[in-house]
Design an enzyme around this catalytic site. Structure first.
Site, PDB file in Angstrom:
ATOM      1  N   ARG A 288       3.600  -4.244  17.433  1.00 56.70           N
ATOM      2  CA  ARG A 288       4.489  -3.922  16.331  1.00 56.70           C
ATOM      3  C   ARG A 288       5.153  -5.230  15.925  1.00 56.70           C
ATOM      4  O   ARG A 288       5.796  -5.879  16.735  1.00 56.70           O
ATOM      5  CB  ARG A 288       5.556  -2.913  16.789  1.00 56.70           C
ATOM      6  CG  ARG A 288       6.387  -2.368  15.632  1.00 56.70           C
ATOM      7  CD  ARG A 288       7.527  -1.511  16.115  1.00 56.70           C
ATOM      8  NE  ARG A 288       7.132  -0.284  16.791  1.00 56.70           N
ATOM      9  CZ  ARG A 288       6.704   0.821  16.180  1.00 56.70           C
ATOM     10  NH1 ARG A 288       6.599   0.860  14.886  1.00 56.70           N
ATOM     11  NH2 ARG A 288       6.397   1.884  16.886  1.00 56.70           N
TER      12      ARG A 288
ATOM     13  N   PHE B 121      -7.521   2.722   5.034  1.00 58.79           N
ATOM     14  CA  PHE B 121      -6.700   1.530   4.825  1.00 58.79           C
ATOM     15  C   PHE B 121      -7.094   0.343   5.691  1.00 58.79           C
ATOM     16  O   PHE B 121      -6.558  -0.750   5.522  1.00 58.79           O
ATOM     17  CB  PHE B 121      -5.199   1.832   4.957  1.00 58.79           C
ATOM     18  CG  PHE B 121      -4.763   2.333   6.311  1.00 58.79           C
ATOM     19  CD1 PHE B 121      -4.516   1.458   7.349  1.00 58.79           C
ATOM     20  CD2 PHE B 121      -4.581   3.688   6.520  1.00 58.79           C
ATOM     21  CE1 PHE B 121      -4.099   1.919   8.590  1.00 58.79           C
ATOM     22  CE2 PHE B 121      -4.159   4.164   7.762  1.00 58.79           C
ATOM     23  CZ  PHE B 121      -3.917   3.282   8.800  1.00 58.79           C
TER      24      PHE B 121
ATOM     25  N   GLU C 162       0.853  -1.196   0.000  1.00 60.03           N
ATOM     26  CA  GLU C 162       0.000   0.000   0.000  1.00 60.03           C
ATOM     27  C   GLU C 162       0.879   1.233   0.000  1.00 60.03           C
ATOM     28  O   GLU C 162       2.002   1.199   0.519  1.00 60.03           O
ATOM     29  CB  GLU C 162      -0.851   0.034   1.277  1.00 60.03           C
ATOM     30  CG  GLU C 162      -1.931  -1.000   1.331  1.00 60.03           C
ATOM     31  CD  GLU C 162      -2.768  -0.873   2.617  1.00 60.03           C
ATOM     32  OE1 GLU C 162      -2.536   0.052   3.425  1.00 60.03           O
ATOM     33  OE2 GLU C 162      -3.643  -1.721   2.807  1.00 60.03           O
TER      34      GLU C 162
ATOM     35  N   GLU D 134      -5.613   7.532   6.729  1.00 63.27           N
ATOM     36  CA  GLU D 134      -4.573   8.543   6.829  1.00 63.27           C
ATOM     37  C   GLU D 134      -5.173   9.826   6.249  1.00 63.27           C
ATOM     38  O   GLU D 134      -5.614   9.831   5.093  1.00 63.27           O
ATOM     39  CB  GLU D 134      -3.339   8.079   6.036  1.00 63.27           C
ATOM     40  CG  GLU D 134      -2.118   8.909   6.242  1.00 63.27           C
ATOM     41  CD  GLU D 134      -1.319   8.579   7.523  1.00 63.27           C
ATOM     42  OE1 GLU D 134      -1.749   7.725   8.328  1.00 63.27           O
ATOM     43  OE2 GLU D 134      -0.277   9.216   7.698  1.00 63.27           O
TER      44      GLU D 134
ATOM     45  N   LYS E  14       7.284  -1.381   7.026  1.00 62.99           N
ATOM     46  CA  LYS E  14       7.332  -0.101   6.312  1.00 62.99           C
ATOM     47  C   LYS E  14       8.654   0.025   5.579  1.00 62.99           C
ATOM     48  O   LYS E  14       9.706  -0.284   6.133  1.00 62.99           O
ATOM     49  CB  LYS E  14       7.066   1.077   7.252  1.00 62.99           C
ATOM     50  CG  LYS E  14       7.848   1.087   8.528  1.00 62.99           C
ATOM     51  CD  LYS E  14       7.386   2.205   9.463  1.00 62.99           C
ATOM     52  CE  LYS E  14       8.132   2.164  10.770  1.00 62.99           C
ATOM     53  NZ  LYS E  14       7.637   3.095  11.767  1.00 62.99           N
TER      54      LYS E  14
ATOM     55  N   ARG F  88      -2.566   9.658  11.129  1.00 63.89           N
ATOM     56  CA  ARG F  88      -3.405   8.461  11.257  1.00 63.89           C
ATOM     57  C   ARG F  88      -4.669   8.843  12.026  1.00 63.89           C
ATOM     58  O   ARG F  88      -4.574   9.456  13.094  1.00 63.89           O
ATOM     59  CB  ARG F  88      -2.629   7.409  12.018  1.00 63.89           C
ATOM     60  CG  ARG F  88      -3.298   6.063  12.075  1.00 63.89           C
ATOM     61  CD  ARG F  88      -2.335   5.052  12.675  1.00 63.89           C
ATOM     62  NE  ARG F  88      -2.816   3.699  12.550  1.00 63.89           N
ATOM     63  CZ  ARG F  88      -2.020   2.628  12.589  1.00 63.89           C
ATOM     64  NH1 ARG F  88      -0.726   2.762  12.744  1.00 63.89           N
ATOM     65  NH2 ARG F  88      -2.524   1.419  12.481  1.00 63.89           N
TER      66      ARG F  88
ATOM     67  N   LYS G  26       2.337   4.559   1.397  1.00 67.95           N
ATOM     68  CA  LYS G  26       2.481   5.083   2.756  1.00 67.95           C
ATOM     69  C   LYS G  26       2.403   6.593   2.653  1.00 67.95           C
ATOM     70  O   LYS G  26       3.373   7.255   2.257  1.00 67.95           O
ATOM     71  CB  LYS G  26       3.815   4.656   3.364  1.00 67.95           C
ATOM     72  CG  LYS G  26       3.973   5.118   4.796  1.00 67.95           C
ATOM     73  CD  LYS G  26       5.249   4.582   5.393  1.00 67.95           C
ATOM     74  CE  LYS G  26       5.300   4.753   6.898  1.00 67.95           C
ATOM     75  NZ  LYS G  26       4.909   6.052   7.385  1.00 67.95           N
TER      76      LYS G  26
END
Ligand code: ATP
Length: 590
Positions: free
Chosen positions: A417, A342, A250, A302, A423, A257, A252
């Protein structure tokens, strides 16, 4: 329930940092607490009245607290200020002067947890011109009936300085042991916490109905879900090693956010750190419903500033013009946005967290009716390194920071995480190059052109194991003149007389700040350091980790709390990754 039980536990807990001991004291306290008030006891232990996202703040200035102590103890304000400056802790100063008073009088009342909590809640609700006087009276009435030690803790809670070094997971350990008989159940509690962000609510459920209540804990609208976070990767190859042969890439986007909670007409927006940010985005509240095919939703998007004429994405800084109390409608028309969805976490009564990414994406595509304001995040399924590179190139050309890579078959892991999401930014691909988000803890006065402002800032990481802020570097590069003025102004509100006890630094700054402001830093390398305290003793005994050639990127991360800053663990893994690269390079060379 007597407040002395809570104060007594807090006192013992102040004397130790050992996690097992802290947990066992909490277990004792929880077992004695009636289930109707356990939520409030948990909030008090966290030094708050309600979960952060509800925005209930005590808002008591130190000056008012000092006047209240003066009134209750019958001693002049000057004497309390003196004690405070000597010891650096207003709670202790209060205990001390009240101790002197109690030697001559008798206590007539026992104060209860209920009374302390209700009074503090009333204080938080007071608004308007005369509220400061009323707050002073309420505090003083509590202090009149509290023992000196209880008074000390009440003041610490009021002034936001109650720091026991207990992170949320210590409280969860203790709740699991006290109400389910086993620490093993901590994970279930953590899951419930991650989907509600409300430790009080989790505590009340487990205290009342045990582990089953926790297993049935549901995602619900207006309780924000702790966001899923991504690990960094440096290249398409590294991503494919972690993700396998097929995954989603996707864009970024470089915005803010936003977690949208929607129930019919009512819409609440939460930030990355779960603060209520609805007021900054009246345009989302006004326009979004017509783009949605459901009435009850939790969605993630976002929000990005755009150039309305060309449709280009603009830098994150443009959005920050909206962070204001007044004139928000003008800022909305000056800095238009698009909302790029997203993820979906909840639809019409059902949680979607356990669905695989590809199913959530399909749902999302059915929910969002795209128009010029509401968009779906561009996504491509990729299989080869070349395909990743191509999408990355396109993303960068349209003004994105890079890519978010997501496993197709895995669920949404709230609060975690991990490598389900990666990312990949362009900047990661050279040197350490990685940007870090660090907390400003101190400053050094400038010389020459910087006289009268700060010449360098002292920065820290967040150590989530001990809930402290160890220093990692001093930074003096990357600041424009405008930045220097801006820092001087913003930080003037955060100056403290003494170093906050959560700060751990071997350097003596000229001024110390409350650890609150988070800024973005680039650096060339992470090195061992005899002075800095990040990851102290982890890589080598007696050494911490520090940044080489740190540079401010120009970005203040207003949307991050200090607890969202880069953690010691992340620095350790960057350090280890860097070592591997050096070793690999050496091997190539040999
Ligand atoms: P963290 O990883 O802790 O959120 P950060 O905000 O510094 O820290 P970033 O490097 O900015 O991390 O990457 C994650 C952020 O990227 C998300 O929090 C979100 O705001 C943003 N983002 C942009 N596009 C996407 C996307 N397609 N999917 C998920 N997040 C996205």
């Amino acid at each position: 329930m007597k407040f002395s039980l809570v104060a007594g536990t807090l006192k013992i807990m102040e004397s130790t940092t050992k996690r097992l001991e802290l947990t066992s004291h909490l277990v004792d306290l929880f077992k004695k607490t009636p289930s109707e008030i356990i939520a409030n006891v948990v909030y008090l232990l966290q030094g708050k009245l309600r979960p952060d996202h509800e925005g209930v703040e005590l808002g008591v200035a130190e000056k008012i607290a000092i006047r209240a102590i003066s009134k209750s103890a019958g001693v002049p304000v000057k004497k309390i200020e003196h004690e405070y400056h000597e010891g650096g802790d207003l709670g202790q100063a209060a205990s001390k002067v009240l101790e002197e008073k109690t030697q001559t009088t008798f206590l007539t009342q026992t104060i209860t947890v209920e009374r302390v909590y209700d009074t503090l809640y009333k204080i938080a609700e007071l608004k308007g011109a005369r509220s400061q006087d009323m707050k002073m009276k309420y505090i003083s009435s509590l202090l009149n009936d509290a023992s000196p030690s209880e008074a000390g803790f009440i003041l610490k809670i009021i002034t936001g300085s109650l720091r026991l070094g207990i992170a949320d997971y210590t409280i969860m350990d203790a709740l699991a042991i006290a109400f389910t008989g086993s620490k093993e159940n901590r994970e279930a509690l953590e899951k419930a916490y991650n989907v509600s962000s409300d430790l009080g609510k989790v505590a009340a459920a487990v205290a009342k109905d045990g582990i089953n209540a926790i297993k049935n804990f549901k995602v619900s609208v207006f309780s924000p879900v702790r966001p899923m976070l991504a690990e960094r990767v440096k290249s398409a190859e590294e991503a494919r090693e972690k993700m396998g042969s097929e995954f989603a890439a996707e864009y970024k986007l470089d915005g803010e956010r936003v977690q949208l909670h929607i129930l019919g007409e009512k819409i609440v927006l939460y930030s990355r750190s779960l603060e209520n940010i609805t007021n900054y985005y009246p345009d989302i509240v006004e326009k979004i419903s017509k783009s949605l095919n459901a009435k009850q939703l939790i969605l993630e998007a976002e929000a990005v500033a755009v150039n309305e004429d060309t449709g280009e994405f603009l830098a994150f800084q443009e959005l920050m013009h909206r962070r204001r109390k007044y004139g928000i409608h003008k800022a909305v028309s000056q800095y238009p946005i698009t909302v790029n969805f997203f993820d979906v976490m909840y639809v019409d009564g059902k949680s979607c967290l356990d669905l695989a990414y590809k199913e959530r994406r399909k749902l999302l595509e059915n929910i969002i009716r795209e128009d010029s304001f509401a968009k779906l995040m561009p996504m491509t399924i990729v299989k080869t390194n070349n395909e990743v590179e191509d999408v990355l190139e396109n993303a960068i050309n349209t003004g994105c920071e890079g890519l978010m890579l997501k496993q197709l078959d895995l669920p949404y892991r709230a609060g975690a995480r991990g490598s389900n999401w990666l990312k990949l930014k362009r900047e990661y691909r050279n040197e350490l190059g990685d940007s870090l988000d660090l907390v400003v803890i101190g400053a050094f006065f400038g010389r020459g052109r910087r006289t009268g402002r700060y010449g360098a800032l002292l920065l820290a990481t967040y150590d989530d194991q001990t809930d402290t802020f160890p220093s990692i570097c001093k930074v003096g590069t990357g600041f424009t003149d405008e930045n220097l003025d801006q820092f001087y102004q913003i930080l003037s509100d955060k100056i403290t007389l003494k170093k906050n006890p959560r700060i751990n630094s071997g350097l003596e700054a000229d001024v110390w700040f409350e650890p609150e402001l988070v800024i973005e830093i680039l650096a060339s390398e992470i090195t061992l350091s005899p002075i800095h305290k990040t990851a102290i003793d982890v890589i080598r005994k007696g050494s911490g980790l520090a940044l080489r050639f740190p540079k401010f990127t120009g970005r203040i991360r207003f949307e991050k709390t200090p607890e969202n800053a880069t953690t010691d663990q992340e620095i350790i893994s960057l350090y280890n990754g860097q070592k591997r690269v050096v070793q690999d390079e050496r091997q190539n060379y040999i």
